[in-house]
Scaffold this active site. Structure first.
Site, PDB file in Angstrom:
ATOM      1  N   LYS A  88      53.208  67.109  59.301  1.00 42.95           N
ATOM      2  CA  LYS A  88      52.989  65.660  59.439  1.00 42.95           C
ATOM      3  C   LYS A  88      52.146  65.289  60.658  1.00 42.95           C
ATOM      4  O   LYS A  88      51.461  64.266  60.659  1.00 42.95           O
ATOM      5  CB  LYS A  88      54.321  64.924  59.487  1.00 42.95           C
ATOM      6  CG  LYS A  88      54.990  64.810  58.127  1.00 42.95           C
ATOM      7  CD  LYS A  88      56.164  63.853  58.185  1.00 42.95           C
ATOM      8  CE  LYS A  88      56.741  63.609  56.803  1.00 42.95           C
ATOM      9  NZ  LYS A  88      57.524  64.782  56.322  1.00 42.95           N
ATOM     10  N   GLU A 110      55.742  53.251  59.029  1.00 38.70           N
ATOM     11  CA  GLU A 110      57.055  53.190  58.395  1.00 38.70           C
ATOM     12  C   GLU A 110      57.653  54.582  58.474  1.00 38.70           C
ATOM     13  O   GLU A 110      56.919  55.569  58.547  1.00 38.70           O
ATOM     14  CB  GLU A 110      56.902  52.776  56.934  1.00 38.70           C
ATOM     15  CG  GLU A 110      56.548  53.912  55.953  1.00 38.70           C
ATOM     16  CD  GLU A 110      55.172  54.542  56.154  1.00 38.70           C
ATOM     17  OE1 GLU A 110      54.308  53.884  56.775  1.00 38.70           O
ATOM     18  OE2 GLU A 110      54.969  55.682  55.716  1.00 38.70           O
ATOM     19  N   SER A 378      56.181  74.177  54.768  1.00 35.71           N
ATOM     20  CA  SER A 378      55.719  72.908  55.347  1.00 35.71           C
ATOM     21  C   SER A 378      56.344  72.564  56.688  1.00 35.71           C
ATOM     22  O   SER A 378      55.761  71.818  57.468  1.00 35.71           O
ATOM     23  CB  SER A 378      55.946  71.772  54.346  1.00 35.71           C
ATOM     24  OG  SER A 378      57.292  71.738  53.927  1.00 35.71           O
TER      25      SER A 378
HETATM   26  C1  LIG Z   1      57.915  65.032  55.076  1.00 37.49           C
HETATM   27  C2  LIG Z   1      58.018  66.456  54.709  1.00 37.49           C
HETATM   28  C3  LIG Z   1      57.720  66.900  53.399  1.00 37.49           C
HETATM   29  C4  LIG Z   1      57.364  65.967  52.276  1.00 37.49           C
HETATM   30  O1  LIG Z   1      56.202  65.217  52.449  1.00 37.49           O
HETATM   31  P1  LIG Z   1      54.841  65.554  51.669  1.00 37.49           P
HETATM   32  O2  LIG Z   1      53.988  64.372  51.929  1.00 37.49           O
HETATM   33  O3  LIG Z   1      55.188  65.716  50.216  1.00 37.49           O
HETATM   34  O4  LIG Z   1      54.312  66.802  52.237  1.00 37.49           O
HETATM   35  C5  LIG Z   1      57.776  68.264  53.130  1.00 37.49           C
HETATM   36  N1  LIG Z   1      58.143  69.152  54.086  1.00 37.49           N
HETATM   37  C6  LIG Z   1      58.455  68.761  55.343  1.00 37.49           C
HETATM   38  C7  LIG Z   1      58.851  69.803  56.334  1.00 37.49           C
HETATM   39  C8  LIG Z   1      58.399  67.407  55.696  1.00 37.49           C
HETATM   40  O5  LIG Z   1      58.716  67.036  56.949  1.00 37.49           O
END
Ligand SMILES: *Cc1c(COP(=O)(O)O)cnc(C)c1O
Length: 400
Positions: A88, A110, A378
């Site tokens: 993010k 938000e 992620s």
């Molecule tokens: C916020 C988040 C997501 C989901 O958001 P996407 O916009 O779909 O990537 C996935 N993995 C993590 C670790 C997050 O913090």
């Protein structure tokens, strides 16, 4: 691929907003086009990613992560290694830089679970721009750590007490703020969602994930992966890794949604691509989870980051074209993958990412050892471990 001039990916996308927001969105689009054509903008962005965020992130082959010998090899793109522990920050830093270039003196955002709010508070602190975050009062109660972090980083957190006191109410409040303050304010959206140009803007900042991963696969393995797997909430980490492979027809792309406790029952999952219908949410036409009256359905997932009743419009389009296949994974299998990954690799994955790992483990079991599966990890899972530890403690107390 770019959206068309009106911001559509096929039938999805567009700009469904009140009149007062049309001009601010046009201004963002014009600034973005100008910035993207300027090498100096990208030099600054890449410089921050290298010196502040800590990129490139590694690509880690994990031969120990398989159920039986002879299965396909899994490699993890390590977005957990970014500063603040997830992808993010890439988007938050990129939009904050664009805001500065536009001469905006204030960032608003938000946030649902608080991860995006923390990323924007971090980018604001790093670049010296004040940040205000809108968050539903119910989420403020549930996510005390992230609220504390945002305030520690100098952001103001506005508790939203209207409606269901969650993310969608926070979005409404942020849009209301922006409608009255666009002259000095930049609205930082947290995923590849919202009205044009946000899905495209956000994608442009996260595609570094796929660009790096593609080059790392070629360097490490001398070839492209056979499969790429990523979890999908709003869809930004998935678009980030997929975008580098869209033209490589032999690479299979898989988006994994939250199947929750029951992927077949509305209200018990967050699988918008599997179970959503075409509708308009947060300024874009996309696939939305709604009931028979067209009202937004409640959602559930063990991972807060996937708990969203819609999905970015480009994913709706990629589903329609068949280029990406979308599947879902239940909470139980996610938790199993979370534990298995920790033991087998020493990496504590975010529960969001554990959805992608769970699906990769299924794929690996059907393929032989010559095959390569790239998973976008992620984010890191300490935030989830803290909550699971609390739940385990309560269960023990209750059993006494
Ligand atoms: C916020 C988040 C997501 C989901 O958001 P996407 O916009 O779909 O990537 C996935 N993995 C993590 C670790 C997050 O913090």
């Amino acid at each position: 691929m770019e959206p068309d001039a009106k911001g559509y990916f096929g039938r999805y996308g567009g700009r469904y907003v009140p009149e007062v927001l049309v001009e601010p969105l046009r201004e963002v689009e014009a600034a973005m086009r100008e910035a993207f054509a300027d090498d100096e903008f990208w030099r600054r962005y890449r410089g921050l990613l290298r010196d502040y965020v800590g990129r490139p992130t590694p690509l880690t082959p994990v031969p120990s992560l398989r159920r039986r010998a002879g299965e396909a090899l899994i490699a993890l793109k390590r977005e957990d290694c970014n500063h603040t522990g997830a992808h993010k920050i890439l988007n938050a830093v990129g939009q904050a830089l664009l805001a500065q270039r536009m001469g905006k003196s204030r960032l608003i955002a938000e946030t649902g679970a608080g991860q995006h709010g923390v990323a924007v508070a971090t980018a604001g602190a790093a670049l010296g721009v004040p940040v205000e975050v809108y968050m539903g009062a119910a989420d403020v109660e549930r996510q005390a750590l992230n609220v504390y972090l945002m305030r520690l980083l100098g952001a103001r957190v506005h508790e939203v007490t209207s409606g269901s006191r969650t993310l969608k109410d926070a979005i409404n409040e942020a849009l209301r703020d922006w409608a009255g303050s666009a002259r000095e304010t930049f609205y930082v959206i947290g995923s590849v969602v919202g009205p044009h140009p946000y899905p495209w803007l956000v994608r442009s900042f996260v595609r570094i994930i796929g660009d790096e991963a593609r080059a790392q696969c070629l360097e490490t393995f001398g070839r492209l992966p056979d499969h790429v797997v990523a979890c999908v909430g709003g869809g930004s980490n998935a678009i980030g890794i997929f975008s580098a492979f869209l033209e490589d027809g032999q690479v299979n792309l898989w988006g994994v949604e939250a199947g929750g406790s029951d992927a077949a029952r509305l209200g018990y999952h967050s699988a918008s691509l599997a179970a959503g219908r075409t509708g308009i949410l947060h300024g874009a036409r996309t696939l939305v989870l709604m009931d028979e009256h067209g009202l937004i359905a409640p959602t559930h997932s063990v991972s807060a980051g996937l708990d969203y009743p819609a999905v970015g419009p480009e994913h709706a389009y990629l589903k329609e074209t068949g280029r990406v296949r979308y599947v879902s994974i239940h909470d139980d299998d996610t938790l199993k993958a979370f534990r298995m990954t920790a033991r087998a690799t020493g990496i504590v994955a975010a529960l969001e990412s554990a959805h992608a790992i769970a699906y990769a483990l299924r794929l690996a079991a059907e393929l032989d050892a010559s095959r390569l599966i790239l998973v976008n990890l992620s984010g890191r899972g300490e935030k989830d471990a803290l909550r699971l530890a609390g739940a385990a403690h309560h269960a023990q107390e209750a059993a006494r």
